[in-house]
Design a protein around this motif. Structure first.
Motif: not given
Length: 475
Positions: A410-432
C-alpha cells in the motif's frame, strides 16, 4: 453512423504525461466510444489519431512533439486522414503547433475536452475557433461523463479537482489549466462506487493539490470527509490520494488516513527544497525546520505512514550551500520515497526571470549525488521489511520475466514507486487486484522480493500489521 448522424471513424489515441492527463484521455475515449467511434490500439489502422500531450517542462514538450511527428507519419504510410493534438501543449503553444506542424488538423485544449466530438465528428479536419478558457467556463468532468479506463483492470485514477491557485514560480500549471476548482463530493463517490462495481480494487485520487479539495465549496475538511466516505465503498481494498501541498496538510486529514481502514498509509508531499532561500525564490514558503516538523507530525499521527516527496535541484540561485542543506534535510527526514528533478527553465514561468542560473551540468551532478543518498536510505528502509509478512496487491506477470509476478505494498503507488517481485506462492487461483499476505525475503534499493503465503489468505488476517486490512474477494 453515430448518434448525431455523422460518419464515425476508427480512432487511435496516445496519452502522455501525468495521471491527471490520463484521466482526460480516458474521458475523451469514453466520449468517442459513446458517439459510435471505433477505438484501435494500432496507429497504422486509425483513420483519426489523437495525441494528448504534456507541456509541463522542456523534456515533456519534446516527447510530445516527437510523438506528434511520429503519428503524423501515418498520414503517409497508414490510414490516418486526421491528426488531432490535445492537452497541455495546446494551451501553451496553440498557434505555434498549427503553424509549424501543418500535419496537425485540429487542437483541443485542456478545458475543451468535450470538443473532441466536434473535431472527430466527420474526420475532415474542420475545426471552428473556440475561445480560450479564460473567456469561458472552466472544464471539470463529472460522474456522468463516460470513461474508458486504460489502467489495469483492478486500479484506476479519479480526478477530484482541476487547476491550481498556488504561485510557485517554477510552475505553469495555472496558465494551462486555470484556477483551482473541485468536484462535488457526491459526484466523486458515485464514480468510485461505479468503478468498484466494475471490479476496481484500488482508487488513486488525483488533482493539482488534493489537500485543497472542497475548499472552494467552503469545506475545509473536504478531503478528510471524502476519504472516510471512500472507505465505506464495498469492493474497494485501497484508496490513496496523491499531490498533497505541504502547507495544507491538516490534522483532520491525517486522522482520516489513520482511522479509515481502506486508506493507504501513504502520503505524497512535493516539498521541492529545504533551503529557506530556495523555497522563498520558489514562492513555496517554509524552511528546513518547519518541513522536518511536518514530516514528524505525519509519522506521529499516522504510524507506519510512508512519506514520498519530490525536489528540484539546480533552481536559479541554488548555491552549493543550499544544496548541502537539502542533502542534510533528506538524510534527516529519511523519506520512504523521493524523486529528484533538475530545474527546467520555462519561458512562461516566473522563475525564468530570476538571476543566477545554474548550469545543466551542475544540476545533473547534484541530482546524481542526491539520488545516491536517497538510494542508501531506501535500501536500509527496505531491509527493515525483510522477514515481515505484509499485504501486497497482486498486479500480474512481471515485465521483467513471465516467471515472476509483481505486486505492490500500500506504500507503493502505481507507476511511480517500486514493486514487490513475487517469486513463490502464486498459482492460477490468484487474480490481479487480490491483496495477498506476502513474506518479504529480499530488499533492493527500491524494489522488494517476496513469497506469497497462500495459507494466510481468506479469514486468516494475523499477518496484517493493521487487522482487517485484507479483504478476501469471493470467487
Amino acid at each position: 453512423m453515430g448518434y448525431n448522424g455523422a460518419l464515425m471513424a476508427k480512432v487511435g489515441f496516445v496519452s502522455l504525461g501525468c495521471p491527471k492527463n490520463l484521466v482526460d484521455s480516458e474521458v475523451m475515449l469514453g466520449l468517442l466510444a459513446r458517439a459510435g467511434h471505433q477505438l484501435t490500439h494500432e496507429a497504422q489502422e486509425a483513420e483519426i489519431l489523437v495525441v494528448n500531450t504534456c507541456g509541463f517542462i522542456e523534456s515533456a514538450q519534446q516527447e510530445s512533439i516527437d510523438t506528434i511527428l511520429e503519428m503524423a507519419q501515418h498520414k503517409q504510410s497508414g490510414n490516418c486522414r486526421q491528426l488531432v493534438v490535445a492537452g497541455c501543449l495546446v494551451e501553451r503553444f496553440r498557434e505555434e503547433l498549427q503553424a509549424q506542424i501543418p500535419e496537425v488538423d485540429a487542437v483541443v485544449g485542456t478545458n475543451e475536452i468535450p470538443r473532441i466530438l466536434e473535431v472527430c465528428g466527420t474526420g475532415n479536419g474542420a475545426a471552428a475557433p473556440v475561445p480560450r478558457y479564460e473567456e469561458r467556463e472552466l472544464y471539470l468532468y463529472g460522474d456522468d461523463d463516460p470513461r474508458i479506463l486504460t489502467t489495469p483492470k483492478h486500479t484506476a485514477y479519479v480526478k477530484i479537482a482541476e487547476g491550481c491557485d498556488h504561485p510557485c514560480t517554477f510552475c505553469v500549471i495555472p496558465q494551462m489549466r486555470g484556477g483551482f476548482r473541485s468536484r462535488p463530493q457526491d459526484s466523486v463517490v458515485r464514480e468510485a462506487e461505479r468503478l468498484a462495481r466494475s471490479g476496481i480494487r484500488e482508487i488513486n485520487l488525483v488533482g493539482q493539490d488534493t489537500t485543497m479539495y472542497g475548499w472552494d465549496h467552503g469545506d475545509r475538511q473536504g478531503l478528510a470527509r471524502l476519504l472516510r466516505r471512500m472507505g465505506e465503498i464495498e469492493g474497494l481494498a485501497w484508496v490513496r490520494f496523491l499531490y498533497a501541498y505541504p502547507n495544507n496538510i491538516y490534522d483532520g486529514l491525517l486522522d482520516a488516513m489513520r482511522e479509515t481502514q481502506k486508506a493507504c498509509r501513504y502520503i505524497d508531499v512535493p516539498l521541492q527544497h529545504a533551503s529557506k532561500n530556495m523555497l522563498s525564490r520558489m514562492k513555496r514558503g517554509g524552511h528546513r525546520g518547519s518541513l522536518l516538523r511536518l514530516v514528524e507530525r505525519i509519522r506521529e499521527r499516522v504510524p507506519g505512514a510512508a512519506v514520498r516527496t519530490t525536489v528540484i535541484v539546480g533552481f536559479p540561485g541554488e548555491t552549493e550551500e543550499d544544496f548541502q542543506e537539502l542533502l542534510q534535510f533528506v538524510r534527516e527526514a529519511r523519506f520512504d520515497r523521493l524523486g529528484a528533478f533538475t530545474y527546467s527553465d520555462e519561458e512562461a514561468s516566473a522563475s525564468f526571470a530570476l538571476d543566477s542560473k545554474v548550469s545543466s551540468e551542475v544540476a545533473a551532478e547534484r541530482q546524481k549525488r542526491l539520488m545516491q543518498v536517497q538510494a542508501e536510505i531506501s535500501r536500509r528502509s527496505n531491509q527493515e521489511l525483510v522477514g515481515q509478512i505484509l499485504p501486497v496487491m497482486a498486479e500480474g506477470p512481471s515485465k521483467e520475466s513471465d516467471l515472476l509476478w509483481e505486486g505492490r505494498l500500500e506504500t507503493q503507488a502505481p507507476e511511480i514507486d517500486g514493486v514487490v517481485y513475487l517469486t513463490d506462492g502464486i498459482d492460477e487461483s490468484v487474480s490481479p487486484g487480490e491483496v495477498l499476505p506476502v513474506r518479504i525475503v529480499e530488499a533492493h534499493d527500491y524494489d522488494l522480493v517476496g513469497h506469497a503465503q497462500p495459507s494466510a489468505r481468506g479469514d486468516d488476517q494475523s499477518f496484517a500489521y493493521r487487522p482487517g486490512r485484507i479483504e478476501h474477494r469471493p470467487a
